[in-house]
Scaffold this motif. Structure first.
Motif, PDB file in Angstrom:
ATOM      1  N   ASN A   1       0.819  -0.647   0.243  1.00  0.00           N
ATOM      2  CA  ASN A   1       0.120   0.000   0.504  1.00  0.00           C
ATOM      3  C   ASN A   1       0.797   1.472   0.136  1.00  0.00           C
ATOM      4  N   GLU A   2       0.648   2.163  -1.428  1.00  0.00           N
ATOM      5  CA  GLU A   2       1.476   3.164  -1.078  1.00  0.00           C
ATOM      6  C   GLU A   2       1.549   4.223  -0.125  1.00  0.00           C
ATOM      7  N   LYS A   3      -0.280   3.968   0.076  1.00  0.00           N
ATOM      8  CA  LYS A   3      -0.615   5.046   0.689  1.00  0.00           C
ATOM      9  C   LYS A   3      -1.453   4.670   2.076  1.00  0.00           C
ATOM     10  N   ILE A   4      -1.315   4.878   3.407  1.00  0.00           N
ATOM     11  CA  ILE A   4      -2.091   5.275   4.079  1.00  0.00           C
ATOM     12  C   ILE A   4      -2.388   5.347   5.350  1.00  0.00           C
ATOM     13  N   PRO A   5      -3.551   5.587   5.913  1.00  0.00           N
ATOM     14  CA  PRO A   5      -4.696   6.910   6.380  1.00  0.00           C
ATOM     15  C   PRO A   5      -3.506   7.838   7.356  1.00  0.00           C
ATOM     16  N   ASP A   6      -3.536   8.880   7.334  1.00  0.00           N
ATOM     17  CA  ASP A   6      -2.551   9.088   9.245  1.00  0.00           C
ATOM     18  C   ASP A   6      -3.785   9.237   9.872  1.00  0.00           C
ATOM     19  N   ALA A   7      -2.097   7.968  11.070  1.00  0.00           N
ATOM     20  CA  ALA A   7      -2.786   7.713  12.320  1.00  0.00           C
ATOM     21  C   ALA A   7      -3.015   9.041  13.083  1.00  0.00           C
ATOM     22  N   SER A   8      -2.132   9.813  13.338  1.00  0.00           N
ATOM     23  CA  SER A   8      -1.702  11.554  13.895  1.00  0.00           C
ATOM     24  C   SER A   8      -3.488  12.207  13.286  1.00  0.00           C
TER      25      SER A   8
ATOM     26  N   TYR B   1       6.598   1.469   2.522  1.00  0.00           N
ATOM     27  CA  TYR B   1       5.842   0.718   1.219  1.00  0.00           C
ATOM     28  C   TYR B   1       6.900   0.242   0.486  1.00  0.00           C
ATOM     29  N   LYS B   2       7.220  -0.952  -0.411  1.00  0.00           N
ATOM     30  CA  LYS B   2       7.474  -1.898  -0.786  1.00  0.00           C
ATOM     31  C   LYS B   2       7.801  -1.787  -2.110  1.00  0.00           C
ATOM     32  N   GLY B   3       6.185  -1.810  -3.274  1.00  0.00           N
ATOM     33  CA  GLY B   3       6.093  -1.481  -4.542  1.00  0.00           C
ATOM     34  C   GLY B   3       5.373  -2.709  -4.333  1.00  0.00           C
ATOM     35  N   GLU B   4       4.788  -3.197  -5.412  1.00  0.00           N
ATOM     36  CA  GLU B   4       3.402  -4.154  -6.121  1.00  0.00           C
ATOM     37  C   GLU B   4       4.549  -5.507  -5.498  1.00  0.00           C
TER      38      GLU B   4
END
Length: 565
Positions: free
Chosen positions: A268-275, A371-374
């Motif tokens: 997953n290149e983007k994730i929700p901002d936990a803060s 993120y490591k890529g697809e």
């Protein structure tokens, strides 16, 4: 001697009474008279003459009574339990739209049944020696709703009864059940797995669906190309390597089936901002649309008006019996007052987008630091890889057959050619199929119903039309006056049809008033402005009437007296 004659007589009676074998082909007998329509339209139907084709693996014109080489299958379909090939076949004269008198064909005689019939070649045919040419005629003597008309080339050696489970080398021909298409399927032997796979032509051509005889031609060239022609015109050409699904030659590399994605792999290149936190004023329950508080009900919105009103033109039928039929009521029609108004019935404010709407809150996305890529499995050599550049070298063919399901009878096959000569197929098309097709086409065109000339309107039609127009005008005037009395002239004129009549009446009234005013003004103008002057009065004798003498005469007398002095 008498005893021998009795034995022979009993034997003949027994043979006559014995039932026919199931695999016999019924000879449909002579065709009924079909030349009447052709003669009536001046179309000559030629008589059938056998046509010779040398060096053919199969050339079938069904000239042999009963077609002894064709064997009807007694098998059961493998794909369906208790489904036997019980469809009937017959070799008989063509009965519908005859193009050649005395021409016979192989005809499907039953509906909604499974049909299977085959004919063994004199010797197996090898397409790898010099290519393959397959050509045959299909004639739909009845409208085809759902059914097949394709042919199968059965793989050598042919064993057992012909069925859907019988191995075939190639399948070709038209099919219509939902989608109409010309099938081309060939089976290829995988040199690695030693298993056969089916390869279907992608984007197959569409067959004609009518009662004419149509010619289907397939050519497999020795350079791995193919050509499909319908009625002598090429409809699809291409490569056995590229145009079939699935492709014959597999890829050199494949994904490693043993390679699995690690459990900690982040793709997953983007994730929700936990803060991130939801703002305190974020209202998730606010609606998307709200009533428009600035909206005002239009002046021409009639809340008390019904959408439907009784038809004022409707009249109670003369044969209506209130006791038996109940109280008669006029049918309802759309309220003419609502036709041009802003609306009728209860008024509600229109909805507009809520400026305070924000929807469900979610945290904004940020870059994933892990993120490591697809992820993709590693590629390995395909253990089943092979490369076959001799796809034209199809399996040897032992027989041809038709294995069909159809909802209609009357599908007819004729002039079947199997060999390796494109020239022979072209000569068959020119000398056998085309003359027949041309005659069928001529008869079909001659029998096409001609559009009758439009009938001239009679006196009753003109009278009815005139009455309808008068009724329409009276209805429009009535509606106009009704709205005029209740709503005023502006609303009355805004009615779509009644307003037009009202406007016409106002225009005519103004015109009539203007015409009368012009007459009155013209009369006044002629009476007052353009009246003629009175005629001149004769002058009195100057010597006897001094009061009326002119001043000039007095002046002349004075000048005369002065001169004498």
């Amino acid at each position: 001697m008498t005893h021998k004659l009795s034995v022979l007589l009993l034997l003949a009676l027994a043979l006559h009474a014995s039932p026919a074998r199931c695999d016999d082909i019924v000879d449909g007998g002579p065709a009924p008279e079909t030349t009447v329509e052709a003669a009536k339209h001046g179309v000559d139907i030629p008589k059938f003459e056998p046509y010779a084709v040398p060096d053919a693996a199969l050339w079938e014109q069904f000239t042999d009574v009963g077609a002894p080489r064709w064997k009807r299958s007694q098998a059961t379909k493998k794909g369906e339990k208790e489904a036997r090939y019980d469809g009937e076949w017959a070799v008989e004269d063509i009965k519908e739209l005859v193009g050649v008198e005395g021409d016979k064909g192989l005809v499907v005689k039953s509906q909604a049944r499974h049909h299977a019939i085959s004919a063994r070649l004199e010797k197996p045919f090898d397409p790898s020696a010099s290519g393959l040419v397959l050509q045959y005629e299909v004639k739909l003597q009845e409208n085809l709703g759902c059914g097949g008309a394709y042919i199968k080339l059965l793989t050598a050696p042919l064993k057992g009864e012909f069925s859907d489970d019988t191995p075939y080398t190639l399948m070709f021909g038209p099919d219509k059940c939902g989608e109409s298409k010309v099938h081309l399927i060939y089976r290829h032997l995988n040199p690695v797995t030693h298993e056969y796979t089916e390869h279907h032509l992608s984007q197959p051509p569409t067959p004609p669906i009518d009662t004419l005889s149509h010619l289907y031609t397939l050519t497999i060239h020795m350079n791995n190309t193919y050509a499909i022609a319908i009625d002598g015109s090429e409809r699809r050409t291409g490569s056995l390597l590229d145009d079939f699904d699935p492709p014959v030659n597999p890829p050199k590399e494949i994904d490693d089936p043993k390679d699995k994605k690690p459990a900690d792999w982040e793709d997953n290149e983007k994730i929700p901002d936990a803060s991130a936190k939801k703002p305190a004023d974020w209202d998730e329950d606010a609606p998307l649309m709200i009533p428009d508080e600035d909206a005002v009900k239009p002046k021409d919105w009639f809340e008390d008006e019904p959408l439907l009103v009784p038809d004022p033109k409707a009249q109670k039928p003369a044969d209506w019996d209130d006791e038996e039929d109940g109280d008669w009521a006029a049918p309802m029609i759309s309220n003419p007052r609502c036709a041009d108004a802003a609306g009728c019935g209860p008024w509600e404010r229109p909805l507009v987008r809520n400026p305070d709407f924000k929807g469900q809150w979610s945290a904004p996305l940020v870059d994933n630091p892990l993120y490591k890529g697809e992820w993709a499995p590693r590629r390995i050599h395909n253990p089943g890889y092979f490369e076959d550049h001799g796809l034209y070298k199809l399996s040897k063919i032992d027989a041809v057959g038709f294995e069909l399901w159809t909802m209609q009878s009357g599908i007819t096959f004729d002039n079947i050619y199997l060999g390796s000569s494109s020239n022979a197929a072209a000569l068959i098309a020119d000398n056998v199929w085309k003359p027949k097709h041309d005659v069928e086409l001529a008869i079909s065109e001659a029998m096409r119903p001609k559009s009758p000339p439009a009938p001239k309107p009679g006196f009753a039609d003109v009278l009815r039309m005139f009455k309808d127009r008068i009724d329409e005008i009276l209805y429009g005037i009535s509606t106009f006056y009704s709205v005029l009395q209740s709503e005023g002239v502006v609303s009355a004129l805004r009615q779509e049809r009644a307003g037009a009549f009202g406007l016409l009446m106002v225009t005519m009234a103004l015109g009539w008033l203007g015409w009368n005013a012009s007459i009155i003004l013209g009369f006044v103008y002629r009476l007052v402005v353009a009246a003629p002057a009175p005629p001149p009065v004769a002058a009195a004798n100057a010597s006897t009437d001094n009061d009326t003498a002119s001043p000039d005469s007095g002046a002349k007398a004075d000048r005369k007296a002065a001169k004498s002095d």
